[in-house]
Design a protein around this motif. Structure first.
Motif, PDB file in Angstrom:
ATOM      1  N   ALA A  13     -19.809 -65.838  67.246  1.00 41.66           N
ATOM      2  CA  ALA A  13     -19.328 -65.022  66.133  1.00 41.66           C
ATOM      3  C   ALA A  13     -20.345 -63.948  65.743  1.00 41.66           C
ATOM      4  O   ALA A  13     -19.990 -62.968  65.092  1.00 41.66           O
ATOM      5  CB  ALA A  13     -19.006 -65.899  64.931  1.00 41.66           C
ATOM      6  N   GLU A  14     -21.580 -64.101  66.151  1.00 38.02           N
ATOM      7  CA  GLU A  14     -22.609 -63.098  65.856  1.00 38.02           C
ATOM      8  C   GLU A  14     -22.552 -61.902  66.799  1.00 38.02           C
ATOM      9  O   GLU A  14     -23.124 -60.859  66.500  1.00 38.02           O
ATOM     10  CB  GLU A  14     -23.991 -63.739  65.903  1.00 38.02           C
ATOM     11  CG  GLU A  14     -24.214 -64.747  64.805  1.00 38.02           C
ATOM     12  CD  GLU A  14     -25.589 -65.385  64.848  1.00 38.02           C
ATOM     13  OE1 GLU A  14     -26.432 -64.949  65.661  1.00 38.02           O
ATOM     14  OE2 GLU A  14     -25.826 -66.319  64.083  1.00 38.02           O
ATOM     15  N   ASP A  15     -21.871 -62.043  67.946  1.00 35.55           N
ATOM     16  CA  ASP A  15     -21.726 -60.935  68.890  1.00 35.55           C
ATOM     17  C   ASP A  15     -20.643 -60.005  68.363  1.00 35.55           C
ATOM     18  O   ASP A  15     -19.517 -60.439  68.093  1.00 35.55           O
ATOM     19  CB  ASP A  15     -21.363 -61.461  70.279  1.00 35.55           C
ATOM     20  CG  ASP A  15     -22.492 -62.261  70.897  1.00 35.55           C
ATOM     21  OD1 ASP A  15     -23.620 -61.755  70.921  1.00 35.55           O
ATOM     22  OD2 ASP A  15     -22.233 -63.395  71.346  1.00 35.55           O
ATOM     23  N   ARG A  16     -20.978 -58.721  68.215  1.00 35.21           N
ATOM     24  CA  ARG A  16     -20.076 -57.765  67.593  1.00 35.21           C
ATOM     25  C   ARG A  16     -19.724 -56.638  68.554  1.00 35.21           C
ATOM     26  O   ARG A  16     -20.533 -56.226  69.392  1.00 35.21           O
ATOM     27  CB  ARG A  16     -20.713 -57.168  66.335  1.00 35.21           C
ATOM     28  CG  ARG A  16     -21.274 -58.172  65.332  1.00 35.21           C
ATOM     29  CD  ARG A  16     -20.391 -59.340  65.027  1.00 35.21           C
ATOM     30  NE  ARG A  16     -19.320 -59.024  64.093  1.00 35.21           N
ATOM     31  CZ  ARG A  16     -18.402 -59.903  63.704  1.00 35.21           C
ATOM     32  NH1 ARG A  16     -18.419 -61.138  64.153  1.00 35.21           N
ATOM     33  NH2 ARG A  16     -17.475 -59.545  62.874  1.00 35.21           N
ATOM     34  N   CYS A  17     -18.517 -56.126  68.418  1.00 34.10           N
ATOM     35  CA  CYS A  17     -18.019 -55.018  69.230  1.00 34.10           C
ATOM     36  C   CYS A  17     -18.886 -53.781  69.008  1.00 34.10           C
ATOM     37  O   CYS A  17     -19.204 -53.431  67.862  1.00 34.10           O
ATOM     38  CB  CYS A  17     -16.564 -54.733  68.851  1.00 34.10           C
ATOM     39  SG  CYS A  17     -15.840 -53.308  69.702  1.00 34.10           S
ATOM     40  N   ASP A  18     -19.270 -53.128  70.100  1.00 34.18           N
ATOM     41  CA  ASP A  18     -20.085 -51.919  70.005  1.00 34.18           C
ATOM     42  C   ASP A  18     -19.304 -50.730  69.442  1.00 34.18           C
ATOM     43  O   ASP A  18     -19.901 -49.749  69.013  1.00 34.18           O
ATOM     44  CB  ASP A  18     -20.662 -51.549  71.374  1.00 34.18           C
ATOM     45  CG  ASP A  18     -21.723 -52.532  71.840  1.00 34.18           C
ATOM     46  OD1 ASP A  18     -22.443 -53.080  70.981  1.00 34.18           O
ATOM     47  OD2 ASP A  18     -21.821 -52.761  73.059  1.00 34.18           O
ATOM     48  N   ARG A  19     -17.985 -50.786  69.450  1.00 30.59           N
ATOM     49  CA  ARG A  19     -17.167 -49.684  68.942  1.00 30.59           C
ATOM     50  C   ARG A  19     -16.853 -49.815  67.454  1.00 30.59           C
ATOM     51  O   ARG A  19     -16.906 -48.850  66.725  1.00 30.59           O
ATOM     52  CB  ARG A  19     -15.853 -49.586  69.724  1.00 30.59           C
ATOM     53  CG  ARG A  19     -16.015 -49.220  71.169  1.00 30.59           C
ATOM     54  CD  ARG A  19     -16.326 -47.774  71.357  1.00 30.59           C
ATOM     55  NE  ARG A  19     -15.160 -46.992  70.975  1.00 30.59           N
ATOM     56  CZ  ARG A  19     -15.201 -45.716  70.664  1.00 30.59           C
ATOM     57  NH1 ARG A  19     -16.324 -45.069  70.695  1.00 30.59           N
ATOM     58  NH2 ARG A  19     -14.123 -45.079  70.317  1.00 30.59           N
ATOM     59  N   CYS A  20     -16.494 -51.048  67.004  1.00 33.85           N
ATOM     60  CA  CYS A  20     -15.989 -51.168  65.633  1.00 33.85           C
ATOM     61  C   CYS A  20     -16.658 -52.265  64.808  1.00 33.85           C
ATOM     62  O   CYS A  20     -16.423 -52.352  63.609  1.00 33.85           O
ATOM     63  CB  CYS A  20     -14.481 -51.409  65.649  1.00 33.85           C
ATOM     64  SG  CYS A  20     -13.996 -53.019  66.305  1.00 33.85           S
TER      65      CYS A  20
END
Length: 73
Positions: A13-20
């Motif tokens: 859950a800590e990995d986040r989309c680089d776009r949004c």
């Protein structure tokens, strides 16, 4: 000569989309050694272009449709 590729660590859950900034469900590893993270929406939107630059793709979008196992009391 063969090169061993280490398996990708599971996305959290800590990995986040680089776009949004939404939760990432796809990791694209690049030949340059970098990586890109995408939510399912942006992975679908940029899928064709990502295939052209990806060395490895770690896709966990199946987590969006699977039902979690209930905990036993």
């Amino acid at each position: 000569m063969t090169t061993a590729v280490a398996p990708s660590a599971p996305l959290t859950a800590e990995d986040r989309c680089d776009r949004c900034g939404a939760q990432a469900y796809l990791r694209v590893e690049l030949a340059s050694g970098g990586e890109l993270l995408f939510c399912a929406h942006h992975a679908r939107e940029h899928g064709d272009a990502l295939k052209d630059v990806a060395v490895n793709v770690h896709d966990e979008t199946h987590k969006l449709t699977s039902k979690p196992t209930p905990a036993v009391d």
